[in-house]
Design an enzyme around this catalytic site. Structure first.
Site, PDB file in Angstrom:
ATOM      1  N   HIS A  75     -14.134   1.631  11.873  1.00  0.00           N
ATOM      2  CA  HIS A  75     -14.695   2.971  11.696  1.00  0.00           C
ATOM      3  C   HIS A  75     -14.166   3.980  12.727  1.00  0.00           C
ATOM      4  O   HIS A  75     -14.492   5.163  12.639  1.00  0.00           O
ATOM      5  CB  HIS A  75     -16.220   2.898  11.655  1.00  0.00           C
ATOM      6  CG  HIS A  75     -16.674   2.134  10.445  1.00  0.00           C
ATOM      7  ND1 HIS A  75     -16.620   2.652   9.171  1.00  0.00           N
ATOM      8  CD2 HIS A  75     -17.083   0.838  10.312  1.00  0.00           C
ATOM      9  CE1 HIS A  75     -17.004   1.728   8.292  1.00  0.00           C
ATOM     10  NE2 HIS A  75     -17.293   0.620   8.965  1.00  0.00           N
ATOM     11  N   SER A 123     -14.105  -1.231  16.021  1.00  0.00           N
ATOM     12  CA  SER A 123     -14.388  -1.255  14.584  1.00  0.00           C
ATOM     13  C   SER A 123     -13.357  -0.443  13.806  1.00  0.00           C
ATOM     14  O   SER A 123     -12.777   0.520  14.326  1.00  0.00           O
ATOM     15  CB  SER A 123     -15.779  -0.662  14.335  1.00  0.00           C
ATOM     16  OG  SER A 123     -16.002  -0.474  12.948  1.00  0.00           O
ATOM     17  N   SER A 130     -32.121  -9.222  21.936  1.00  0.00           N
ATOM     18  CA  SER A 130     -32.978  -9.940  20.981  1.00  0.00           C
ATOM     19  C   SER A 130     -33.062 -11.409  21.367  1.00  0.00           C
ATOM     20  O   SER A 130     -32.190 -11.920  22.062  1.00  0.00           O
ATOM     21  CB  SER A 130     -32.385  -9.840  19.568  1.00  0.00           C
ATOM     22  OG  SER A 130     -32.288  -8.501  19.190  1.00  0.00           O
ATOM     23  N   LYS A 169     -17.250   3.598  19.241  1.00  0.00           N
ATOM     24  CA  LYS A 169     -16.188   2.594  19.377  1.00  0.00           C
ATOM     25  C   LYS A 169     -14.909   3.255  19.878  1.00  0.00           C
ATOM     26  O   LYS A 169     -14.156   2.677  20.666  1.00  0.00           O
ATOM     27  CB  LYS A 169     -15.953   1.887  18.044  1.00  0.00           C
ATOM     28  CG  LYS A 169     -17.157   1.095  17.533  1.00  0.00           C
ATOM     29  CD  LYS A 169     -17.539  -0.030  18.471  1.00  0.00           C
ATOM     30  CE  LYS A 169     -18.620  -0.913  17.871  1.00  0.00           C
ATOM     31  NZ  LYS A 169     -18.981  -2.040  18.753  1.00  0.00           N
ATOM     32  N   GLY A 179     -24.730 -11.579  14.224  1.00  0.00           N
ATOM     33  CA  GLY A 179     -23.977 -12.352  13.228  1.00  0.00           C
ATOM     34  C   GLY A 179     -22.702 -12.947  13.803  1.00  0.00           C
ATOM     35  O   GLY A 179     -22.448 -14.157  13.682  1.00  0.00           O
ATOM     36  N   SER A 216     -24.543  -1.969  15.420  1.00  0.00           N
ATOM     37  CA  SER A 216     -23.341  -2.320  14.651  1.00  0.00           C
ATOM     38  C   SER A 216     -23.218  -1.563  13.329  1.00  0.00           C
ATOM     39  O   SER A 216     -22.356  -1.891  12.516  1.00  0.00           O
ATOM     40  CB  SER A 216     -23.330  -3.827  14.394  1.00  0.00           C
ATOM     41  OG  SER A 216     -24.440  -4.195  13.613  1.00  0.00           O
ATOM     42  N   TYR A 229     -21.386   5.994  15.161  1.00  0.00           N
ATOM     43  CA  TYR A 229     -21.034   4.601  15.499  1.00  0.00           C
ATOM     44  C   TYR A 229     -19.523   4.480  15.739  1.00  0.00           C
ATOM     45  O   TYR A 229     -19.071   3.926  16.732  1.00  0.00           O
ATOM     46  CB  TYR A 229     -21.516   3.697  14.359  1.00  0.00           C
ATOM     47  CG  TYR A 229     -20.941   2.306  14.340  1.00  0.00           C
ATOM     48  CD1 TYR A 229     -21.305   1.378  15.302  1.00  0.00           C
ATOM     49  CD2 TYR A 229     -20.029   1.922  13.355  1.00  0.00           C
ATOM     50  CE1 TYR A 229     -20.772   0.101  15.276  1.00  0.00           C
ATOM     51  CE2 TYR A 229     -19.503   0.648  13.317  1.00  0.00           C
ATOM     52  CZ  TYR A 229     -19.876  -0.263  14.290  1.00  0.00           C
ATOM     53  OH  TYR A 229     -19.346  -1.532  14.276  1.00  0.00           O
TER      54      TYR A 229
HETATM   55  P1  NAI Z   1     -25.004  -7.573  14.852  1.00  0.00           P
HETATM   56  O1  NAI Z   1     -25.773  -6.312  14.669  1.00  0.00           O
HETATM   57  O2  NAI Z   1     -25.390  -8.746  14.043  1.00  0.00           O
HETATM   58  O3  NAI Z   1     -25.028  -7.981  16.396  1.00  0.00           O
HETATM   59  C1  NAI Z   1     -25.073  -7.056  17.450  1.00  0.00           C
HETATM   60  C2  NAI Z   1     -25.998  -7.605  18.511  1.00  0.00           C
HETATM   61  O4  NAI Z   1     -26.087  -6.657  19.568  1.00  0.00           O
HETATM   62  C3  NAI Z   1     -27.423  -7.854  17.990  1.00  0.00           C
HETATM   63  O5  NAI Z   1     -27.800  -9.201  18.192  1.00  0.00           O
HETATM   64  C4  NAI Z   1     -28.280  -6.896  18.786  1.00  0.00           C
HETATM   65  O6  NAI Z   1     -29.557  -7.420  19.139  1.00  0.00           O
HETATM   66  C5  NAI Z   1     -27.432  -6.660  20.031  1.00  0.00           C
HETATM   67  N1  NAI Z   1     -27.774  -5.398  20.666  1.00  0.00           N
HETATM   68  C6  NAI Z   1     -28.043  -4.209  20.069  1.00  0.00           C
HETATM   69  N2  NAI Z   1     -28.422  -3.302  20.991  1.00  0.00           N
HETATM   70  C7  NAI Z   1     -28.374  -3.932  22.195  1.00  0.00           C
HETATM   71  C8  NAI Z   1     -28.658  -3.528  23.514  1.00  0.00           C
HETATM   72  N3  NAI Z   1     -29.077  -2.281  23.811  1.00  0.00           N
HETATM   73  N4  NAI Z   1     -28.522  -4.434  24.503  1.00  0.00           N
HETATM   74  C9  NAI Z   1     -28.115  -5.700  24.230  1.00  0.00           C
HETATM   75  N5  NAI Z   1     -27.842  -6.146  23.000  1.00  0.00           N
HETATM   76  C10 NAI Z   1     -27.969  -5.262  21.992  1.00  0.00           C
HETATM   77  O7  NAI Z   1     -23.473  -7.198  14.617  1.00  0.00           O
HETATM   78  P2  NAI Z   1     -22.248  -8.179  14.330  1.00  0.00           P
HETATM   79  O8  NAI Z   1     -21.896  -8.071  12.913  1.00  0.00           O
HETATM   80  O9  NAI Z   1     -22.484  -9.476  14.955  1.00  0.00           O
HETATM   81  O10 NAI Z   1     -21.089  -7.405  15.138  1.00  0.00           O
HETATM   82  C11 NAI Z   1     -20.772  -7.731  16.473  1.00  0.00           C
HETATM   83  C12 NAI Z   1     -19.933  -6.618  17.048  1.00  0.00           C
HETATM   84  O11 NAI Z   1     -18.755  -6.459  16.261  1.00  0.00           O
HETATM   85  C13 NAI Z   1     -20.632  -5.267  17.067  1.00  0.00           C
HETATM   86  O12 NAI Z   1     -20.261  -4.571  18.242  1.00  0.00           O
HETATM   87  C14 NAI Z   1     -20.083  -4.562  15.860  1.00  0.00           C
HETATM   88  O13 NAI Z   1     -20.084  -3.161  16.046  1.00  0.00           O
HETATM   89  C15 NAI Z   1     -18.671  -5.119  15.807  1.00  0.00           C
HETATM   90  N6  NAI Z   1     -18.133  -5.114  14.443  1.00  0.00           N
HETATM   91  C16 NAI Z   1     -18.615  -5.974  13.505  1.00  0.00           C
HETATM   92  C17 NAI Z   1     -18.107  -5.971  12.212  1.00  0.00           C
HETATM   93  C18 NAI Z   1     -18.543  -6.938  11.171  1.00  0.00           C
HETATM   94  O14 NAI Z   1     -18.006  -6.858  10.062  1.00  0.00           O
HETATM   95  N7  NAI Z   1     -19.458  -7.870  11.435  1.00  0.00           N
HETATM   96  C19 NAI Z   1     -17.088  -4.977  11.828  1.00  0.00           C
HETATM   97  C20 NAI Z   1     -16.665  -4.119  12.899  1.00  0.00           C
HETATM   98  C21 NAI Z   1     -17.167  -4.194  14.160  1.00  0.00           C
HETATM   99  C1  15L Z   2     -18.614  -2.370  10.905  1.00  0.00           C
HETATM  100  O1  15L Z   2     -18.179  -1.826  11.910  1.00  0.00           O
HETATM  101  C2  15L Z   2     -19.974  -2.931  10.847  1.00  0.00           C
HETATM  102  O2  15L Z   2     -20.373  -3.482  12.078  1.00  0.00           O
HETATM  103  C3  15L Z   2     -20.163  -3.982   9.778  1.00  0.00           C
HETATM  104  O3  15L Z   2     -21.556  -4.142   9.576  1.00  0.00           O
HETATM  105  C4  15L Z   2     -19.438  -3.679   8.472  1.00  0.00           C
HETATM  106  O4  15L Z   2     -20.147  -2.769   7.749  1.00  0.00           O
HETATM  107  C5  15L Z   2     -18.012  -3.234   8.723  1.00  0.00           C
HETATM  108  O5  15L Z   2     -17.871  -2.303   9.771  1.00  0.00           O
HETATM  109  C6  15L Z   2     -17.303  -2.666   7.494  1.00  0.00           C
HETATM  110  O6  15L Z   2     -16.631  -1.645   7.628  1.00  0.00           O
HETATM  111  O7  15L Z   2     -17.405  -3.264   6.426  1.00  0.00           O
END
Ligand code: NAI
Ligand code: 15L
Length: 276
Positions: A124, A122, A46, A151, A24, A86, A147
């Site tokens: 978290h 995060s 992916s 982090k 995302g 994530s 998770y």
């Molecule tokens: P997402 O789940 O949409 O994207 C994470 C990507 O990492 C996915 O495309 C997935 O295929 C890839 N991935 C997972 N395992 C993998 C592996 N072994 N090797 C390579 N790629 C791998 O998550 P999003 O929302 O885009 O978040 C991005 C980052 O920001 C994550 O690290 C997440 O923990 C962190 N984050 C996001 C938040 C949010 O509100 N969207 C909040 C807090 C942290």
């Molecule tokens: C995160 O760390 C997750 O990646 C995201 O999916 C949300 O759930 C976010 O925290 C949150 O706390 O809302």
């Protein structure tokens, strides 16, 4: 500015590596990072959609594969590390993608002489604080799940690699970054995509960050986090969740003992156990 010594273009970086690029936030940053680098190497485990743009290199890579991550970082000037699991999952899954994966990113940075990492941490990491307590980067961590623990470990890696090898990191304790908040809790934690782009820009371009921890939130009305120790970044969010308040407050209220109503980490604080 952390720029490539070999960069002769008009952008601060020649080549940036973006992990988690198919996710995302990866999709959002593929676009936003174009202004800062001549080439973005976009990587994920992916499939990448849309396919490679004109100034992109697509590399499929499992972060758990150390040799593959070392190759992934070749000729890169800085890393924006979003890849990994994530949400809360079984420890073994988190171990591979997030714990080993982030270690591999830092080892690759060390071996390739890369001096700047932007790490998607995060909220978290501190999810077990109550919603009525203000938290900052110096507050003792209270990870709320495996998770969140991964982090927290990523942030420890960042501190270690700075003191030992001079690799600078900005750890973004992102709140909730989605097109819109999804519930009342996210009125406090929401980070708009525009503010995310601005935060990552500051994290890449700001000088002398050492290891800086910053909460990623928009200029929301009621916030739980204070970025006093990250003021040097110049992060100045412009959006606010306030325009979504009426809509969010129409949702059924969580019960008083529901963690979404009183703990910063919300439902993550109650996930698991797995595999019993
Ligand atoms: P997402 O789940 O949409 O994207 C994470 C990507 O990492 C996915 O495309 C997935 O295929 C890839 N991935 C997972 N395992 C993998 C592996 N072994 N090797 C390579 N790629 C791998 O998550 P999003 O929302 O885009 O978040 C991005 C980052 O920001 C994550 O690290 C997440 O923990 C962190 N984050 C996001 C938040 C949010 O509100 N969207 C909040 C807090 C942290
Ligand atoms: C995160 O760390 C997750 O990646 C995201 O999916 C949300 O759930 C976010 O925290 C949150 O706390 O809302």
């Amino acid at each position: 500015m952390t720029a490539s010594a070999s960069n002769t273009g008009d952008k601060p970086f020649n080549r940036l590596l973006l992990t988690g690029a198919a996710g995302g936030l990866g999709q959002v940053l593929r676009e936003a990072l174009q202004a800062h680098a001549s080439i973005i190497r976009v990587s994920d485990i992916s499939p990448m959609a849309p396919a490679a743009g004109e100034h992109e290199e697509v590399v499929t890579c499992d972060l758990a594969d150390k040799a593959a991550v070392l190759a992934l970082a070749k000729d890169v000037d800085a890393i924006v590390h979003l890849g990994g699991i994530s949400t809360e999952r079984a420890f073994e899954e988190i171990l591979e993608a997030n714990i080993r994966g982030t270690f591999h990113i830092y080892e690759a940075a060390r071996k390739e002489g890369i001096k700047r990492v932007v790490f998607a941490s995060s909220n978290h990491v501190t999810g077990f604080y109550p919603q009525n307590e203000e938290v900052d980067a110096h507050s003792p961590r209270r990870p709320d799940c495996y998770y969140g623990l991964s982090k927290s470990y990523g942030e420890d890696l960042a501190t270690f690699y700075f003191h030992r090898y001079g690799i600078e990191t900005v750890s973004l304790r992102i709140g909730s970054s989605f097109p819109e908040p999804r519930n009342v809790r996210m009125l406090s934690t929401w980070l708009s995509f525009a503010d995310l782009g601005h935060l990552v820009e500051r994290a890449l371009l700001c000088k002398d960050v050492g290891h800086t921890v910053v909460y990623g939130m928009s200029a929301n009305r009621d916030v739980w986090w204070n970025n006093r120790y990250a003021a040097h970044l110049g992060f100045n969010p412009q959006d606010s969740s306030e325009r979504f308040r009426a809509q969010m407050e129409q949702q059924p209220k969580p019960a008083a003992d529901d963690p979404s109503a009183h703990l910063q980490g919300g439902a993550f604080t109650q996930a698991g156990p797995f595999g019993d």
